[in-house]
Design an enzyme around this catalytic site. Structure first.
Site, PDB file in Angstrom:
ATOM      1  N   THR A 160       0.838  -1.199   0.000  1.00 11.30           N
ATOM      2  CA  THR A 160       0.000   0.000   0.000  1.00 11.30           C
ATOM      3  C   THR A 160       0.872   1.249   0.000  1.00 11.30           C
ATOM      4  O   THR A 160       1.706   1.423   0.889  1.00 11.30           O
ATOM      5  CB  THR A 160      -0.907   0.010   1.246  1.00 11.30           C
ATOM      6  OG1 THR A 160      -1.662  -1.200   1.296  1.00 11.30           O
ATOM      7  CG2 THR A 160      -1.855   1.196   1.207  1.00 11.30           C
ATOM      8  N   ASP A 161       0.679   2.110  -1.013  1.00 10.51           N
ATOM      9  CA  ASP A 161       1.418   3.380  -1.102  1.00 10.51           C
ATOM     10  C   ASP A 161       2.910   3.159  -0.846  1.00 10.51           C
ATOM     11  O   ASP A 161       3.544   3.886  -0.083  1.00 10.51           O
ATOM     12  CB  ASP A 161       0.866   4.387  -0.086  1.00 10.51           C
ATOM     13  CG  ASP A 161      -0.637   4.591  -0.222  1.00 10.51           C
ATOM     14  OD1 ASP A 161      -1.164   4.437  -1.339  1.00 10.51           O
ATOM     15  OD2 ASP A 161      -1.290   4.895   0.798  1.00 10.51           O
ATOM     16  N   PHE A 162       3.462   2.153  -1.505  1.00 10.09           N
ATOM     17  CA  PHE A 162       4.803   1.764  -1.071  1.00 10.09           C
ATOM     18  C   PHE A 162       5.932   2.624  -1.650  1.00 10.09           C
ATOM     19  O   PHE A 162       7.093   2.416  -1.325  1.00 10.09           O
ATOM     20  CB  PHE A 162       5.059   0.265  -1.263  1.00 10.09           C
ATOM     21  CG  PHE A 162       5.024  -0.280  -2.667  1.00 10.09           C
ATOM     22  CD1 PHE A 162       6.167  -0.340  -3.439  1.00 10.09           C
ATOM     23  CD2 PHE A 162       3.843  -0.799  -3.188  1.00 10.09           C
ATOM     24  CE1 PHE A 162       6.138  -0.888  -4.703  1.00 10.09           C
ATOM     25  CE2 PHE A 162       3.811  -1.363  -4.447  1.00 10.09           C
ATOM     26  CZ  PHE A 162       4.961  -1.397  -5.229  1.00 10.09           C
ATOM     27  N   ALA A 185      -1.767   0.311  -3.867  1.00  7.11           N
ATOM     28  CA  ALA A 185      -1.329   1.421  -4.709  1.00  7.11           C
ATOM     29  C   ALA A 185       0.193   1.470  -4.667  1.00  7.11           C
ATOM     30  O   ALA A 185       0.802   1.326  -3.598  1.00  7.11           O
ATOM     31  CB  ALA A 185      -1.911   2.744  -4.236  1.00  7.11           C
TER      32      ALA A 185
END
Length: 780
Positions: A160-162, A185
């Site tokens: 996630t949002d890495f 994401a």
């Protein structure tokens, strides 16, 4: 002699610190090694981390710049911790707050997992680069927080949002791997104002994973992310992007894709407010301009005079045949020298770094093949150069700010030393020891930025036998004249009274222009003579001895033997006439409101942001045009009374090049002009040798002068001086496909725009086309 700079004083050396868990290094922990670096560090520090798993939290503080952290390979050199929570600044395994940091072949890992946010790497420093690193966590893996950053060949994994934050970052050939299993994401970029020059660009990357993942969602209202020339697997969800439940952001974010491929690159179902970029729209994101890459790049070297047949990728000129090698990175030049031999050289080819970054290249004849002149008993390389007591980059910046030429050099040097005629801290003088009765081959290179030089040896004559790696008809002379970029091999017989004799170099300038006229010296010392004997000085030609210069150059002839023929093109397919001019253009940012510029055919070269060879090979539109004129736009009395009106030169938004048909023969007349002043100009053509078929003083006469051309044994060179207020005619066969730089070898005039390039088209069949680029070609 002193050197000053805002960064490390010597980029060629570094302090080495070793980290080894076994106790065989300087430290067993990485943080201890970092802590040992002095506060407000100003030296390059190389911390070599031996393989192992290092369980520690690491911080490189802002007051410790210029650190390189280097592992052997990412899979065996792992920095890991297990920390997480909503306070992002508390969780990073590694935090880089310092500027000018480089990371090589390391794994940065946070094993906090699905429990929440766990940052593996946080970067807030400016001018930070990572090569071949692995960055692994689950949520918020890489906090790319602030500054300008470059990631190449890195593996980045998360759910996630890495990749998130508000840095200006370029990710080159990186592998992004999603482990979200669905609804993750890859990016959450946080640009919050349109005035911020931040964003993430992914160039030539690969996206893999399982489940589904968005390319990005906006952490900031003006979030900016671009994917270009990247592979997208089916893990990329069809809509591609998400507004994070705030429709207002759809009109302010900038999400773009350019020529991506793979099952996840299909844009049929993409959100309508994302962009499919045109060539022109994508152009700013296909190079390092957004991260200011030119300001923190290492120079790309040129092998001066080596003919890189079909392989301009190994030629070196920055933004012409390749882009500069990144700070902390390396590039292997792979080229073939079959059929070549002699004295050449290499040097930096970006800005004025050629002042000190250079060296000799000597290609020996095949084993068992003798020289076509008496075999010398020994050989020496002599590199003539210039020296400034200041950082040359700052010297150039100051000149550009004023719109005037930078200050002249403070000294000339021979093999890096000015000799005892200069008051400086370097007490040693370069010396060669010779024995009575023996013969020596001196390989002389002029690596000076701006000065043609006379060279002589007290009491000894020299026999010229080679120029620019081409054998010549031998002739004897008391002195030689050598222009920047040229090489000359001479034989010297040690047949004088044993003693110590100065070898000396001093400028030649026959125009009313200020130059560095100081004399550099080295010593030719007979064996057994003590150092207390005072050397004698040679009688060099006068500073403005035009007669000697013209006479010397007229004696240069190709050997033109059965084994070393002079294959001069007798039929000409393309005739070019280039005028060399100096002008004054408006410059609102300069102190005087004007700036000196230089031009060929009244055109000042504009540096591209993408390598011209790269643009040509990949057919990238909009980078350059091929409409460089074969002749000046308006003929005039080129060398008559000085012209002081209408001196502005033409500058376009893109480089203008000349297209040449493969295997055609080209005749190029280079004509000096009296715009502001006449002056000698040494020109170098990359990728080729050429024959100097004619030269003269005054205006070239196309009816009278060609009848006097030497088409039998003219000198063959790669660099030729156009005489002050005169002209030079050269011929070559365009049998080397690619994009090839042609420029004045006075660095001052080159930086003012006195340059162009030839686009030589591919020939028939695969053996006459440009070779594919190497996999590790430095990106733009």
């Amino acid at each position: 002699m002193a050197s000053s700079s805002t960064g490390p004083s010597d980029m060629s050396t570094a302090i080495l610190i070793r980290v080894d868990q076994s106790g065989k290094g300087d430290f067993t922990k990485i943080q201890d090694a970092i802590d040992s670096v002095p506060t407000n560090n100003s030296e390059l520090v190389f911390i070599w981390v031996k393989p192992g798993t290092y369980r520690e939290k690491i911080v490189v503080p802002a007051d410790k710049p210029f650190i390189t952290l280097n592992g052997n390979q990412a899979s065996t050199t792992v920095i890991t911790w297990n920390d997480g929570g909503d306070v992002l600044s508390d969780s990073p395994t590694v935090e880089i707050s310092a500027s000018d940091f480089v990371g090589h072949y390391l794994t940065f890992q946070n094993t906090y997992g699905k429990g929440g946010k766990g940052v593996a790497l946080r970067v807030t420093g400016d001018r930070v680069a990572f090569y071949g690193c692995s960055i692994r966590s689950y949520q918020d893996t890489l906090l790319d927080d602030a500054g300008r950053h470059y990631y190449k060949n890195c593996y980045i994994e998360g759910a996630t949002d890495f990749i998130f934050g508000n840095a200006a970052s370029l990710f080159e050939r990186c592998h992004l791997h999603s482990i979200s299993g669905g609804n993750g994401a890859i990016t959450a970029q946080k640009r919050e104002f349109p005035s911020e020059n931040t964003g993430f660009v992914f160039l030539g990357c690969k996206i893999t994973g399982n489940g589904g993942a968005l390319l990005g969602r906006p952490w900031g209202s003006y979030s900016r992310v671009v994917f270009a020339l990247s592979y997208m697997s089916s893990v990329v969800q069809s809509e591609g992007w998400n507004d994070w439940e705030d429709p207002n952001k759809q009109s302010s974010v900038y999400y773009g894709e350019y020529n991506c491929y793979g099952p996840g690159a299909n844009r049929e179902k993409r959100v309508k407010w994302s962009h499919s970029l045109s060539n022109e729209e994508a152009s700013p994101f296909l190079n390092k301009s957004m991260i200011g890459g030119r300001g923190w790049l290492r120079p790309a070297p040129t092998r001066h005079g080596l003919k890189q047949y079909r392989n301009g990728w190994a030629d070196g000129p920055a933004y012409i045949t390749q882009c500069p090698v990144q700070t902390g990175h390396s590039y292997t030049y792979d080229f073939n020298v079959t059929g070549q031999r002699g004295t050449l050289w290499w040097h930096a080819h970006i800005f004025w770094l050629r002042a000190t970054v250079y060296g000799a290249i000597v290609i020996m004849p095949k084993q068992g093949t003798p020289y076509p002149f008496p075999q010398p008993d020994s050989e020496f390389n002599l590199i003539l150069g210039e020296w400034w007591n200041d950082d040359v980059e700052e010297v150039v910046k100051q000149g550009n700010k004023q719109g005037l030429p930078p200050k002249m050099s403070d000294a000339h040097t021979i093999n890096g030393k000015p000799g005892p005629l200069f008051p400086c801290s370097e007490k040693y003088t370069y010396a060669v020891e010779v024995e009575q009765g023996k013969t020596y081959l001196l390989r002389i290179i002029n690596s000076a930025l701006n000065d043609e030089l006379f060279f002589a040896i007290a009491g000894h004559n020299m026999t010229v036998v080679e120029i620019d790696a081409v054998y010549t008809k031998p002739f004897t002379t008391e002195a030689i004249l050598i222009a920047p970029g040229q090489t000359t091999n001479v034989l010297v017989r040690a047949n004088k009274v044993p003693g110590r004799y100065f070898m000396a170099a001093r400028s030649f300038m026959d125009a009313p222009i200020s130059i560095d006229n100081k004399t550099a010296t080295a010593i030719l010392q007979y064996k057994g003579i003590p150092n207390t004997v005072v050397p004698s000085l040679p009688q060099l030609p006068a500073l403005n001895d035009t007669a000697f210069a013209l006479s010397y150059n007229s004696k240069l002839r190709s050997l033109n033997s059965l084994k070393f023929p002079a294959n001069v093109p007798l039929k000409v397919d393309r005739q070019l006439f280039y005028t060399i001019g100096l002008g004054i253009n408006p410059c609102p940012t300069c102190q005087n409101g004007t700036q000196l510029t230089a031009s060929l055919n009244n055109i000042t070269f504009v540096m591209p942001q993408i390598g011209l060879l790269q643009a040509h090979y990949f057919n990238q539109k909009g980078v350059f045009t091929t409409d460089f004129p074969d002749r000046p736009p308006k003929p005039f009395n080129y060398t008559g009374a000085p012209l002081t009106a209408n001196l502005q030169t033409s500058q376009s938004t893109r480089p203008r090049l000349s297209k040449i048909a493969f295997n055609s023969t080209v005749e190029l007349i280079l004509q000096d002009t009296n715009l502001l002043s006449v002056e000698s100009h040494p020109f170098h053509l990359h990728g080729y040798n050429f024959f100097v078929v004619g030269t003269g003083v005054g205006n070239f006469d196309p009816k009278k002068h060609p009848a006097k051309f030497n088409l039998v044994d003219p000198p063959e060179r790669n660099t030729i001086g156009v005489p002050t207020g005169g002209w030079t005619a050269i011929r070559f066969r365009a049998d080397n496909p690619g994009v090839w730089f042609m420029h004045c070898h006075l660095e001052l005039h080159t930086s003012w725009g006195l340059k162009t390039a030839f686009v030589v088209e591919d020939g028939p069949g695969p053996d006459h086309s440009i070779l594919p680029p190497p996999k590790d070609l430095p990106p733009c």
